[in-house]
Design a protein around this motif. Structure first.
Motif, mmCIF file in Angstrom:
data_model
loop_
_atom_site.group_PDB
_atom_site.id
_atom_site.type_symbol
_atom_site.label_atom_id
_atom_site.label_comp_id
_atom_site.label_asym_id
_atom_site.label_seq_id
_atom_site.Cartn_x
_atom_site.Cartn_y
_atom_site.Cartn_z
ATOM 1 N N SER A 11 -12.835 8.161 5.391
ATOM 2 C CA SER A 11 -11.926 8.118 4.243
ATOM 3 C C SER A 11 -12.432 7.235 3.113
ATOM 4 C CB SER A 11 -10.547 7.619 4.702
ATOM 5 O OG SER A 11 -10.635 6.319 5.251
ATOM 6 N N ASP A 12 -13.516 6.491 3.343
ATOM 7 C CA ASP A 12 -14.105 5.663 2.283
ATOM 8 C C ASP A 12 -15.069 6.446 1.402
ATOM 9 O OD1 ASP A 12 -12.719 3.394 2.985
ATOM 10 O OD2 ASP A 12 -14.278 2.638 4.320
ATOM 11 N N ALA A 13 -15.231 7.734 1.666
ATOM 12 C CA ALA A 13 -16.038 8.611 0.805
ATOM 13 C C ALA A 13 -15.122 9.685 0.232
ATOM 14 C CB ALA A 13 -17.175 9.252 1.591
ATOM 15 N N ILE A 14 -15.014 9.738 -1.090
ATOM 16 C CA ILE A 14 -14.184 10.759 -1.727
ATOM 17 C C ILE A 14 -14.945 11.399 -2.880
ATOM 18 C CG2 ILE A 14 -12.121 9.386 -1.185
ATOM 19 C CD1 ILE A 14 -11.842 9.136 -4.317
ATOM 20 N N ALA A 15 -14.481 12.546 -3.292
ATOM 21 C CA ALA A 15 -15.019 13.207 -4.480
ATOM 22 C C ALA A 15 -13.904 13.298 -5.511
ATOM 23 C CB ALA A 15 -15.545 14.593 -4.143
ATOM 24 N N MET A 16 -14.157 12.728 -6.696
ATOM 25 C CA MET A 16 -13.239 12.908 -7.810
ATOM 26 C C MET A 16 -13.606 14.230 -8.476
ATOM 27 S SD MET A 16 -10.692 11.929 -9.557
ATOM 28 C CE MET A 16 -10.468 10.281 -8.854
ATOM 29 N N ILE A 17 -12.718 15.207 -8.369
ATOM 30 C CA ILE A 17 -13.009 16.575 -8.802
ATOM 31 C C ILE A 17 -12.181 16.934 -10.024
ATOM 32 C CG2 ILE A 17 -12.664 18.999 -8.130
ATOM 33 C CD1 ILE A 17 -13.522 18.259 -5.322
ATOM 34 N N LEU A 18 -12.803 17.624 -10.969
ATOM 35 C CA LEU A 18 -12.082 18.204 -12.106
ATOM 36 C C LEU A 18 -12.083 19.719 -11.943
ATOM 37 C CD1 LEU A 18 -10.658 18.105 -14.843
ATOM 38 C CD2 LEU A 18 -12.913 18.151 -15.929
ATOM 39 N N ILE B 9 -14.099 24.573 -10.018
ATOM 40 C CA ILE B 9 -14.506 23.177 -10.142
ATOM 41 C C ILE B 9 -15.538 23.052 -11.253
ATOM 42 C CG2 ILE B 9 -15.666 21.251 -8.997
ATOM 43 C CD1 ILE B 9 -14.479 22.180 -6.377
ATOM 44 N N LEU B 10 -15.244 22.194 -12.233
ATOM 45 C CA LEU B 10 -16.148 21.996 -13.366
ATOM 46 C C LEU B 10 -17.042 20.776 -13.185
ATOM 47 C CD1 LEU B 10 -13.699 22.675 -16.340
ATOM 48 C CD2 LEU B 10 -15.217 24.290 -15.164
ATOM 49 N N GLY B 11 -16.596 19.837 -12.349
ATOM 50 C CA GLY B 11 -17.405 18.646 -12.143
ATOM 51 C C GLY B 11 -16.829 17.773 -11.039
ATOM 52 N N PHE B 12 -17.654 16.830 -10.564
ATOM 53 C CA PHE B 12 -17.206 15.898 -9.526
ATOM 54 C C PHE B 12 -17.996 14.605 -9.624
ATOM 55 C CE2 PHE B 12 -20.986 17.512 -7.516
ATOM 56 C CZ PHE B 12 -21.444 16.454 -6.742
ATOM 57 N N MET B 13 -17.442 13.542 -9.086
ATOM 58 C CA MET B 13 -18.132 12.269 -8.907
ATOM 59 C C MET B 13 -17.924 11.840 -7.465
ATOM 60 S SD MET B 13 -19.646 9.552 -10.722
ATOM 61 C CE MET B 13 -18.837 9.190 -12.288
ATOM 62 N N CYS C 226 -16.913 -0.465 -5.012
ATOM 63 C CA CYS C 226 -17.078 0.983 -5.099
ATOM 64 C C CYS C 226 -18.413 1.263 -5.774
ATOM 65 C CB CYS C 226 -15.938 1.592 -5.928
ATOM 66 S SG CYS C 226 -16.140 3.366 -6.282
ATOM 67 N N VAL C 227 -19.051 2.347 -5.403
ATOM 68 C CA VAL C 227 -20.243 2.795 -6.104
ATOM 69 C C VAL C 227 -20.029 4.230 -6.564
ATOM 70 C CG1 VAL C 227 -21.417 3.529 -3.973
ATOM 71 C CG2 VAL C 227 -22.758 3.072 -6.030
ATOM 72 N N HIS C 228 -20.329 4.458 -7.840
ATOM 73 C CA HIS C 228 -20.351 5.815 -8.381
ATOM 74 C C HIS C 228 -21.709 6.394 -8.001
ATOM 75 C CE1 HIS C 228 -17.225 4.803 -11.761
ATOM 76 N NE2 HIS C 228 -16.783 4.539 -10.540
ATOM 77 N N GLN C 229 -21.739 7.129 -6.908
ATOM 78 C CA GLN C 229 -23.040 7.455 -6.337
ATOM 79 C C GLN C 229 -23.691 8.674 -6.982
ATOM 80 O OE1 GLN C 229 -23.625 8.685 -2.256
ATOM 81 N NE2 GLN C 229 -25.152 7.115 -1.993
ATOM 82 N N TYR C 230 -23.024 9.827 -6.906
ATOM 83 C CA TYR C 230 -23.623 11.028 -7.492
ATOM 84 C C TYR C 230 -22.582 11.813 -8.264
ATOM 85 C CZ TYR C 230 -27.991 10.227 -5.166
ATOM 86 O OH TYR C 230 -29.172 9.659 -4.780
ATOM 87 N N ILE C 231 -23.072 12.542 -9.243
ATOM 88 C CA ILE C 231 -22.198 13.317 -10.109
ATOM 89 C C ILE C 231 -22.785 14.707 -10.289
ATOM 90 C CG2 ILE C 231 -23.335 12.628 -12.264
ATOM 91 C CD1 ILE C 231 -20.501 12.440 -13.519
ATOM 92 N N GLY C 232 -21.908 15.656 -10.522
ATOM 93 C CA GLY C 232 -22.318 17.021 -10.842
ATOM 94 C C GLY C 232 -21.301 17.612 -11.792
ATOM 95 N N THR D 109 -16.023 9.669 -15.106
ATOM 96 C CA THR D 109 -16.213 8.226 -14.957
ATOM 97 C C THR D 109 -14.886 7.489 -15.107
ATOM 98 O OG1 THR D 109 -18.487 8.337 -15.794
ATOM 99 C CG2 THR D 109 -17.397 6.200 -15.888
ATOM 100 N N LEU D 110 -14.104 7.852 -16.107
ATOM 101 C CA LEU D 110 -12.814 7.204 -16.321
ATOM 102 C C LEU D 110 -11.868 7.420 -15.147
ATOM 103 C CD1 LEU D 110 -12.318 8.082 -20.099
ATOM 104 C CD2 LEU D 110 -12.520 5.773 -19.143
ATOM 105 N N LYS D 111 -11.796 8.639 -14.637
ATOM 106 C CA LYS D 111 -10.915 8.911 -13.512
ATOM 107 C C LYS D 111 -11.387 8.191 -12.244
ATOM 108 C CE LYS D 111 -7.416 11.351 -14.834
ATOM 109 N NZ LYS D 111 -6.024 10.889 -14.577
ATOM 110 N N SER D 112 -12.686 8.028 -12.110
ATOM 111 C CA SER D 112 -13.214 7.299 -10.959
ATOM 112 C C SER D 112 -12.866 5.819 -11.053
ATOM 113 C CB SER D 112 -14.731 7.499 -10.870
ATOM 114 O OG SER D 112 -15.044 8.864 -10.652
ATOM 115 N N ILE D 113 -12.924 5.267 -12.261
ATOM 116 C CA ILE D 113 -12.487 3.880 -12.464
ATOM 117 C C ILE D 113 -11.007 3.745 -12.130
ATOM 118 C CG2 ILE D 113 -12.091 2.101 -14.222
ATOM 119 C CD1 ILE D 113 -14.668 3.126 -15.599
ATOM 120 N N GLU D 114 -10.216 4.716 -12.560
ATOM 121 C CA GLU D 114 -8.781 4.687 -12.275
ATOM 122 C C GLU D 114 -8.517 4.706 -10.772
ATOM 123 O OE1 GLU D 114 -4.662 6.910 -13.711
ATOM 124 O OE2 GLU D 114 -6.589 7.940 -13.974
#
Length: 321
Positions: free
Chosen positions: A231-238, A246-250, A259-265, A279-284
């Protein structure tokens, strides 16, 4: 007395956590365990020196074969660190030892164990130049971007008010570009079920990258990360709600404190500012979890200043074995 371990999972509990990672997810044992599994070309080893029944030196190395730029010969190098982790992958008791003592003693044990190693690279010295007599072998790497959230920040609005006025205006523009009517952000814990759609977006970003170029990791990497971090690994998806696309994820990795912003697509849709909004949603998401330390990686460091991140110089030291 030196103790040697051929996998991080064999290090006695508490040693790595208390002296090396210290709640930083970028040095987390789980992340290094993934590297052991996903990079078979590297041979990982861990050394602990015990003095008076307590550790006074701890470090890891990954041994790889490279092409010598001068001779063209294949040589073995030992590196304290991995391509997926960041920070000092070593510790020594500064009350007993100087930095030069640490270099000498760690070099001796590496050469004794692996006599064919030709050079040792010590990384990462984030924020400070290593104090070494080998000053001609100190190299600058890409800066690390880090965002530290004050304790009083409990909402996204609190965070935005931290930013400089011109950046606050830009952030509002980014947010307004993605309407709630059409688009939806989701913090997805079980992202494996979406991986077939996410992975091509990651490849697309890798192919466009200019600042830092590296071969993309296989899809298996994202699966291994989920297995280790749970549960410590999540994908922030748009997602575009009109076509459920899906248009993108972090990809975000968490410890209790960082927290680390590891990979994005993401697709390239300029009017949606996808990198900025992910990035903003990941910070949130970190704000909601009460996490205060956000490692934002080593690319686009200047652009990340608008999010309140600081750029920390990053160095490594190269010595012959």
């Amino acid at each position: 007395m030196w103790r040697h371990y051929d996998t991080i999972n064999k290090i006695p509990s508490g040693i790595w956590e208390n002296f090396i990672s210290k709640e930083l997810v970028t040095l987390d044992k789980r992340l290094i365990a993934v590297c052991e599994e996903i990079f078979p070309e590297s041979d990982f080893h861990y050394f602990v020196r015990i003095c008076d029944e307590v550790p006074d030196i701890i470090f890891m190395i990954g041994i790889t074969q490279i092409l010598d730029e001068t001779t063209g010969d294949k040589i073995l190098i030992a590196e304290t660190g991995t391509s997926e982790t960041s920070g000092a992958h070593f510790w020594y008791n500064k009350n007993r030892l100087s930095f030069e003592d640490f270099l000498r003693l760690s070099r001796e044990v590496v050469v004794q164990k692996f006599p064919d190693v030709k050079k040792i690279i010590y990384r990462d010295f984030i924020g400070d130049v290593p104090e070494s007599n080998n000053s001609d072998k100190i190299h600058r790497a890409l800066d690390l971007s880090e965002l530290i959230l004050p304790e009083y920040v409990s909402t996204m609005e609190d965070y935005i008010m931290l930013l400089r006025s011109k950046y606050r205006y830009q952030v509002r523009q980014y947010q307004n570009a993605v309407s709630d009517y059409r688009y939806e952000f989701q913090a997805v814990a079980d992202y494996i079920s979406y991986l077939d759609e996410m992975y091509p977006l990651y490849l697309y970003v890798c192919l466009r990258s200019k600042e830092y170029s590296a071969a993309p990791y296989p899809k298996e990497y994202f699966i291994k990360i989920k297995e280790k971090f749970g549960s410590d690994a999540i994908a922030m998806i748009l997602r575009d709600k009109t076509n459920d696309k899906i248009l993108g994820f972090m990809l975000l990795l968490y410890s209790d404190q960082s927290c680390v912003h590891q990979y994005i697509g993401f697709e390239r849709i300029d009017e949606l500012f996808l990198w900025h909004n992910l990035t903003l949603k990941s910070i949130e998401d970190s704000i909601k979890r009460g996490v205060r330390i956000i490692n934002m990686g080593v690319t686009n460091s200047i652009a990340k200043h608008k999010f309140g991140a600081a750029s920390h110089p990053n160095y490594y030291l190269e010595i012959k074995s």
